[in-house]
Design a protein around this motif. Structure first.
Motif, PDB file in Angstrom:
ATOM      1  N   LYS A  24       0.838  -1.205   0.000  1.00 18.39           N
ATOM      2  CA  LYS A  24       0.000   0.000   0.000  1.00 18.39           C
ATOM      3  C   LYS A  24       0.869   1.251   0.000  1.00 18.39           C
ATOM      4  O   LYS A  24       0.626   2.189  -0.750  1.00 18.39           O
ATOM      5  CB  LYS A  24      -0.926   0.012   1.211  1.00 18.39           C
ATOM      6  N   GLN A  35      -9.174  10.837  -3.079  1.00 14.87           N
ATOM      7  CA  GLN A  35      -9.978   9.693  -3.509  1.00 14.87           C
ATOM      8  C   GLN A  35      -9.080   8.497  -3.844  1.00 14.87           C
ATOM      9  O   GLN A  35      -9.416   7.354  -3.507  1.00 14.87           O
ATOM     10  CB  GLN A  35     -10.843  10.062  -4.731  1.00 14.87           C
ATOM     11  N   ALA A  38      -7.879   7.059  -0.552  1.00 16.87           N
ATOM     12  CA  ALA A  38      -8.973   6.350   0.113  1.00 16.87           C
ATOM     13  C   ALA A  38      -9.208   4.983  -0.523  1.00 16.87           C
ATOM     14  O   ALA A  38      -9.551   4.023   0.178  1.00 16.87           O
ATOM     15  CB  ALA A  38     -10.250   7.192   0.085  1.00 16.87           C
ATOM     16  N   LYS A  39      -9.014   4.861  -1.822  1.00 16.93           N
ATOM     17  CA  LYS A  39      -9.166   3.551  -2.485  1.00 16.93           C
ATOM     18  C   LYS A  39      -8.093   2.574  -2.029  1.00 16.93           C
ATOM     19  O   LYS A  39      -8.331   1.380  -1.936  1.00 16.93           O
ATOM     20  CB  LYS A  39      -9.088   3.710  -4.009  1.00 16.93           C
ATOM     21  N   PHE A  41      -6.124   2.871   1.030  1.00 14.97           N
ATOM     22  CA  PHE A  41      -6.069   2.684   2.483  1.00 14.97           C
ATOM     23  C   PHE A  41      -7.435   2.631   3.160  1.00 14.97           C
ATOM     24  O   PHE A  41      -7.535   2.190   4.296  1.00 14.97           O
ATOM     25  CB  PHE A  41      -5.270   3.823   3.134  1.00 14.97           C
ATOM     26  N   GLY A  42      -8.465   3.173   2.517  1.00 19.52           N
ATOM     27  CA  GLY A  42      -9.767   3.271   3.170  1.00 19.52           C
ATOM     28  C   GLY A  42      -9.878   4.559   3.969  1.00 19.52           C
ATOM     29  O   GLY A  42      -9.108   5.499   3.786  1.00 19.52           O
ATOM     30  N   THR A  43     -10.817   4.582   4.880  1.00 17.18           N
ATOM     31  CA  THR A  43     -11.047   5.750   5.730  1.00 17.18           C
ATOM     32  C   THR A  43      -9.912   5.886   6.750  1.00 17.18           C
ATOM     33  O   THR A  43      -9.535   4.896   7.373  1.00 17.18           O
ATOM     34  CB  THR A  43     -12.384   5.606   6.479  1.00 17.18           C
ATOM     35  N   ASP A  45      -7.798   6.540  10.160  1.00 13.08           N
ATOM     36  CA  ASP A  45      -8.084   6.354  11.582  1.00 13.08           C
ATOM     37  C   ASP A  45      -8.124   7.697  12.296  1.00 13.08           C
ATOM     38  O   ASP A  45      -8.874   7.877  13.253  1.00 13.08           O
ATOM     39  CB  ASP A  45      -7.021   5.457  12.224  1.00 13.08           C
ATOM     40  N   TYR A  58      -3.126   6.514   9.367  1.00 12.11           N
ATOM     41  CA  TYR A  58      -3.580   5.120   9.382  1.00 12.11           C
ATOM     42  C   TYR A  58      -2.698   4.347  10.345  1.00 12.11           C
ATOM     43  O   TYR A  58      -1.477   4.525  10.363  1.00 12.11           O
ATOM     44  CB  TYR A  58      -3.465   4.504   7.990  1.00 12.11           C
ATOM     45  N   THR A  60      -1.896   0.357  11.986  1.00 11.69           N
ATOM     46  CA  THR A  60      -2.080  -1.090  11.928  1.00 11.69           C
ATOM     47  C   THR A  60      -1.374  -1.674  13.138  1.00 11.69           C
ATOM     48  O   THR A  60      -0.196  -1.392  13.367  1.00 11.69           O
ATOM     49  CB  THR A  60      -1.461  -1.662  10.633  1.00 11.69           C
TER      50      THR A  60
END
Length: 101
Positions: A24, A35, A38-39, A41-43, A45, A58, A60
């Motif tokens: 990623k 955008q 966001a595709k 990693f997503g939303t 944290d 983000y 993990t």
């Protein structure tokens, strides 16, 4: 024999998750849009902004090392202007709160 098989599978899953995170990060390029990030990693944290600079963070959690892998992506004018990655110790047990929709 089953015990070794289970340990092997757990190790594979942990290493796969680490590689996925690395893949990623390698996809992020300067100038990408929010955008596009966001595709990948997503939303985020966490999100913060100040004077035209916005940061998405983000995290993990590695249950093996008890470390957070943190990726911070900075945006200016809606485009990636920088990225920082680091690890951080977990100082307390993480609390999982389900999202409410």
């Amino acid at each position: 024999m089953k015990k070794i098989h289970v340990i092997g599978m757990l190790l594979f899953l942990v290493l796969s998750a680490s590689c996925g995170s690395m893949n990623k990060m390698m996809q992020v390029q300067e100038g990408m849009s929010k955008q596009e990030i966001a595709k990948i990693f997503g939303t985020p944290d966490y999100r913060r902004f100040n004077r035209g600079i916005e940061e998405w963070e983000y995290r993990t959690l590695s249950v093996v090392t008890a470390l957070y892998k943190v990726t911070v992506i900075a945006f200016e004018d809606g485009r990636v202007s920088g990225m920082n990655t680091f690890t951080e110790e977990v100082h307390e047990s993480p609390v999982v709160v389900p999202c409410q929709h």
